[in-house]
Design an enzyme around this catalytic site. Structure first.
Site, mmCIF file in Angstrom:
data_model
loop_
_atom_site.group_PDB
_atom_site.id
_atom_site.type_symbol
_atom_site.label_atom_id
_atom_site.label_comp_id
_atom_site.label_asym_id
_atom_site.label_seq_id
_atom_site.Cartn_x
_atom_site.Cartn_y
_atom_site.Cartn_z
ATOM 1 N N LYS A 169 32.682 30.351 35.240
ATOM 2 C CA LYS A 169 32.388 31.385 35.734
ATOM 3 C C LYS A 169 31.295 31.177 36.256
ATOM 4 C CE LYS A 169 36.385 32.909 37.398
ATOM 5 N NZ LYS A 169 37.115 31.441 36.334
ATOM 6 N N GLY A 197 41.082 37.021 35.639
ATOM 7 C CA GLY A 197 42.291 38.506 35.754
ATOM 8 C C GLY A 197 41.826 39.183 34.388
ATOM 9 N N LYS A 231 25.793 43.610 36.133
ATOM 10 C CA LYS A 231 25.750 45.075 36.608
ATOM 11 C C LYS A 231 26.933 45.281 36.579
ATOM 12 C CE LYS A 231 24.026 48.358 37.805
ATOM 13 N NZ LYS A 231 22.975 49.888 36.920
ATOM 14 N N GLU A 286 35.990 35.429 47.008
ATOM 15 C CA GLU A 286 35.904 36.347 46.237
ATOM 16 C C GLU A 286 34.926 36.858 46.528
ATOM 17 O OE1 GLU A 286 40.215 35.561 43.365
ATOM 18 O OE2 GLU A 286 38.730 36.490 42.824
ATOM 19 N N GLU A 316 34.095 35.239 42.326
ATOM 20 C CA GLU A 316 34.506 33.529 42.328
ATOM 21 C C GLU A 316 35.582 32.931 43.652
ATOM 22 O OE1 GLU A 316 38.750 34.194 39.613
ATOM 23 O OE2 GLU A 316 37.273 35.334 38.685
ATOM 24 N N ASN A 321 38.227 30.293 44.490
ATOM 25 C CA ASN A 321 40.073 29.822 44.323
ATOM 26 C C ASN A 321 39.840 28.856 44.738
ATOM 27 O OD1 ASN A 321 40.315 31.908 42.459
ATOM 28 N ND2 ASN A 321 41.285 33.439 44.187
ATOM 29 N N ARG A 352 42.728 26.971 45.643
ATOM 30 C CA ARG A 352 43.778 26.274 45.721
ATOM 31 C C ARG A 352 44.014 27.089 46.910
ATOM 32 N NH1 ARG A 352 43.573 31.056 41.766
ATOM 33 N NH2 ARG A 352 44.521 32.537 43.059
ATOM 34 N N VAL A 387 48.811 32.595 47.286
ATOM 35 C CA VAL A 387 50.320 33.684 47.234
ATOM 36 C C VAL A 387 49.860 34.739 48.923
ATOM 37 C CG1 VAL A 387 51.648 36.035 46.922
ATOM 38 C CG2 VAL A 387 50.417 33.987 45.207
ATOM 39 N N ARG A 401 54.056 42.268 47.823
ATOM 40 C CA ARG A 401 54.791 40.959 47.215
ATOM 41 C C ARG A 401 56.171 41.886 46.694
ATOM 42 N NH1 ARG A 401 50.092 37.575 43.852
ATOM 43 N NH2 ARG A 401 48.340 37.645 45.228
HETATM 44 C C1 MV4 Z 1 34.158 43.409 38.070
HETATM 45 C C2 MV4 Z 1 34.078 44.486 38.471
HETATM 46 C C3 MV4 Z 1 32.950 45.616 38.472
HETATM 47 N N1 MV4 Z 1 31.454 45.028 38.339
HETATM 48 N N2 MV4 Z 1 32.205 42.819 37.667
HETATM 49 C C4 MV4 Z 1 37.950 41.975 37.690
HETATM 50 C C5 MV4 Z 1 38.940 40.370 37.425
HETATM 51 C C6 MV4 Z 1 37.879 39.569 37.572
HETATM 52 N N3 MV4 Z 1 37.632 37.922 37.725
HETATM 53 C C7 MV4 Z 1 36.071 40.154 38.348
HETATM 54 N N4 MV4 Z 1 36.843 41.345 37.535
HETATM 55 C C8 MV4 Z 1 36.257 42.866 38.107
HETATM 56 N N5 MV4 Z 1 34.197 42.045 37.966
HETATM 57 C C9 MV4 Z 1 31.464 43.472 37.941
HETATM 58 N N6 MV4 Z 1 30.114 43.221 37.520
HETATM 59 C C10 MV4 Z 1 35.131 45.229 38.630
HETATM 60 C C11 MV4 Z 1 35.955 44.753 38.788
HETATM 61 C C12 MV4 Z 1 37.452 44.319 38.917
HETATM 62 C C13 MV4 Z 1 37.713 44.422 39.423
HETATM 63 C C14 MV4 Z 1 37.875 43.115 40.546
HETATM 64 C C15 MV4 Z 1 38.691 42.565 41.733
HETATM 65 C C16 MV4 Z 1 39.591 43.095 42.059
HETATM 66 C C17 MV4 Z 1 40.757 44.137 40.658
HETATM 67 C C18 MV4 Z 1 39.318 44.510 39.535
HETATM 68 C C19 MV4 Z 1 40.221 45.496 39.082
HETATM 69 C C20 MV4 Z 1 38.958 45.929 37.799
HETATM 70 C C21 MV4 Z 1 38.070 45.423 37.435
#
Ligand code: MV4
Length: 454
Positions: free
Chosen positions: A116, A164, A201, A275, A288, A290, A292, A295, A336
Site C-alpha cells: 500500500k 481490510g 491524516k 478505491e 487502494e 484492486n 480483480r 463482488v 449481499r
Molecule cells: C482510512 C480512513 C480514514 N482516514 N484512512 C479501512 C480499510 C482500509 N482499506 C482503509 N480504511 C480506512 N482508511 C484515512 N486516512 C478510514 C478507513 C475506514 C474505512 C474505509 C472504507 C470503508 C470502510 C471503512 C471503515 C472504517 C475505516
C-alpha cells in the site's frame, strides 16, 4: 481468442464466469474441492477437476494442483474470480511461466498495488490525490513521531501489507503513538509477515466510493463510473449502489479522471477498481487499487449494460478497450445475502437450504450458486447470493428491492435478508445520507433478546 478457460474459484463467481464463457463460445473447466463436488459450477462447466480436500489452503489456494488441472485439460487461460488467488503475484507469475494466460493483473502490478505504501507513492507521482502522510514506510518510532506531528493529529497508522483494517490504528494524540506502533506492527507481522507501517491524516467519517476502470495492453484506459460501498460492517461490504447518492457530475468527472490516471500510471491491463475515500467537502483520496473483478461488479454492468467478465477476457486475449468513459443511465443496488444471523452478531450459519424461492420480474438480477437442497459448507465465505435491482431512479430501485426481499424465501439457515429489509426502510439510507460509519450505529430491531437483556 481462448479455446478453454479454467476457473480457479467456486460459488457464484465461478458460475458467473462460466456463463460468459459459454456465451463467448469458450470451453470451461471447473476445479473443485471435495466439499463442492455437487456444486452448480461443476455441473455447468464442460469439464471438472477435483483439486483437493475442503480446506481452501489444500484446494482453491493450491497453486500446483490448479496448474496441473490446467495442463491436463489443455486450458489456455485461468480466470481467478475474486478472493483466493486473484491477487496473488506468485500465481500470476507461475501462470505466465506455464504459458497459461492469467486473466488478471501482471505479477509486478499485483506486487506494487499490494504494497500500500508503494501504491500510494506511485499514485502521488502520477498526480492522483492521496491522503497527506509519510513518504512511504517509516523505519522507526522516531520517524513516526515526526511524521504524525507534521501531519497533525488525528492520524492513521496503516500496515503497508494491509487492507481490510488489519494493522490499522487511529492515533488521536502523541499519547497513542508508542502503543499503536508496537501493537500494529505485531498484528501486521502475524497477519502478513510484513510489519512495515506508513502514516496519514485521519479522514473523519468518509464515504467509500470506488471507480471501475478498464485498461488494455496498448496503454488505453477508461472508467466505468462509480460504486458507493459505504455500507460496510467490519470491512465487509453489505450493500453497494451506483450511482452514489453523494455523486455530482463534477465529482464524477474529477474522480473518473483520477482513476484513469491511476490506471495509465501502472499501464493497467484488464478490469480493475480504484478505491477512494471521499470526505464531506467532496475532496477525494486514493485508498487502494484492486486488480480483480469485484463482488459488486454486477451493479456497474446493469447501469451501463456491459459484461465486465467478457471485457476481462477480451482484454486478456489482446483486444483494445474502447477508451470511452461510461456514465450510469440507470440506478442499481446490490444486497449481499450472506448465510449469517444478523440478530446474532452476523454469525455464520452454514447448513442445508431446505426451501428456496427467488424473487423475479423486471429489474431483478440474482447471482447465486445455491438452490433448494443445497448444503452451504462451513469452509468458505458466507455470501450465498447477490440480489440486484435496477430501475430508472434510486427510489424505484429501493422499492423494487423491498418487493424482491419480501418474496425471497430461504429456509433452513439464517440469512441477512431481515437486515436488508430493515436497511431499505431506514430513513437515512433512503435519504442517501450515510458514510462508512453508518453501521456503527445501525440497530437491528426484533430477533431474540440476549439473556442479559442487551
Ligand atoms: C482510512 C480512513 C480514514 N482516514 N484512512 C479501512 C480499510 C482500509 N482499506 C482503509 N480504511 C480506512 N482508511 C484515512 N486516512 C478510514 C478507513 C475506514 C474505512 C474505509 C472504507 C470503508 C470502510 C471503512 C471503515 C472504517 C475505516
Amino acid at each position: 481468442m481462448f479455446k478453454k478457460i479454467l476457473i480457479a474459484n467456486r460459488g457464484e463467481i465461478a458460475l458467473r464466469v462460466i456463463r460468459t464463457c459459454k456465451e463467448m463460445g469458450i470451453r470451461t473447466v471447473a476445479v473443485y474441492s471435495t466439499a463442492d463436488k455437487d456444486s452448480l459450477p461443476v455441473r455447468f462447466a464442460d469439464e471438472a477437476v477435483c483439486i483437493g480436500p475442503a480446506a481452501s489452503a489444500d484446494s482453491y489456494l493450491q497453486i500446483p494442483n490448479i496448474i496441473a488441472a490446467a495442463e491436463i485439460t489443455n486450458s489456455d487461460a485461468i480466470h481467478p474470480g475474486y478472493g483466493f488467488l486473484s491477487e496473488n503475484a506468485k500465481f500470476s507469475k507461475i501462470c505466465q511461466e506455464h504459458n497459461i494466460k492469467f486473466i488478471g493483473a501482471l505479477p509486478e502490478q499485483i506486487e506494487n498495488m499490494g504494497d500500500k505504501a508503494t501504491a500510494k507513492l506511485t499514485m502521488k507521482k502520477a498526480k492522483v490525490p492521496v491522503v497527506p502522510g509519510s513518504d512511504g514506510v517509516m523505519p522507526d518510532l522516531e520517524t513516526a513521531r515526526k511524521a504524525a506531528k507534521q501531519i497533525k493529529y488525528p492520524v492513521m497508522m496503516k500496515a503497508t501489507a494491509g487492507g481490510g483494517g488489519k494493522g490499522m490504528r487511529i492515533l488521536w494524540s502523541e499519547d497513542d503513538l508508542e502503543e499503536a506502533w508496537e501493537s500494529a506492527r505485531k498484528e501486521a507481522a502475524a497477519a502478513f509477515g510484513n510489519d512495515g507501517m506508513y502514516m496519514e491524516k485521519f479522514i473523519e467519517d468518509p464515504r467509500h466510493i470506488e471507480i471501475q476502470i478498464a485498461g488494455d495492453q496498448y496503454g488505453n484506459a477508461c472508467h466505468l463510473s462509480e460504486r458507493d460501498c459505504s455500507i460496510q460492517r467490519r470491512h465487509q461490504k453489505l450493500v453497494e449502489e451506483t450511482p452514489s447518492p453523494f455523486m455530482t457530475d463534477d465529482l464524477r468527472k474529477r474522480m473518473g479522471e483520477a482513476a484513469v490516471k491511476a490506471a495509465k500510471a501502472v499501464k493497467y491491463e484488464g478490469v480493475g477498481t480504484v478505491e477512494f475515500l471521499v470526505d464531506k467537502n467532496r475532496d477525494f483520496y486514493f485508498m487502494e487499487m484492486n486488480t480483480r473483478i469485484q463482488v459488486e461488479h454486477t451493479i456497474t454492468e446493469e447501469v451501463i449494460d456491459y459484461d465486465l467478465v467478457k471485457e476481462q477476457i477480451k482484454i486478456a486475449a489482446g483486444e483494445k478497450v474502447s477508451g470511452k468513459n461510461h456514465i450510469p443511465r440507470l440506478h442499481a443496488i446490490q444486497c449481499r445475502i450472506n448465510a449469517e444471523d444478523p440478530h446474532n452478531d452476523f454469525r455464520p450459519s452454514p447448513g442445508k437450504i431446505t426451501e428456496y424461492h427467488e424473487p423475479g420480474g423486471h429489474g431483478i438480477r440474482i447471482d447465486t450458486h445455491v438452490y433448494a437442497g443445497y448444503v452451504i459448507p462451513p469452509f468458505y465465505d458466507s455470501m450465498i447470493s447477490k440480489l440486484i435491482t435496477v430501475a430508472q431512479t434510486r427510489e424505484e430501485a429501493i422499492t423494487k428491492m423491498q418487493r424482491a426481499l419480501s418474496e425471497y424465501i430461504v429456509e433452513g439457515i439464517k440469512t441477512t435478508i431481515p437486515f436488508h429489509i430493515q436497511l431499505m426502510e431506514h430513513e437515512d439510507f433512503r435519504a442517501g445520507n450515510f458514510t462508512t460509519k453508518f453501521m456503527d450505529t445501525f440497530e437491528l430491531k426484533g430477533g431474540k433478546k440476549k439473556k442479559d437483556g442487551k
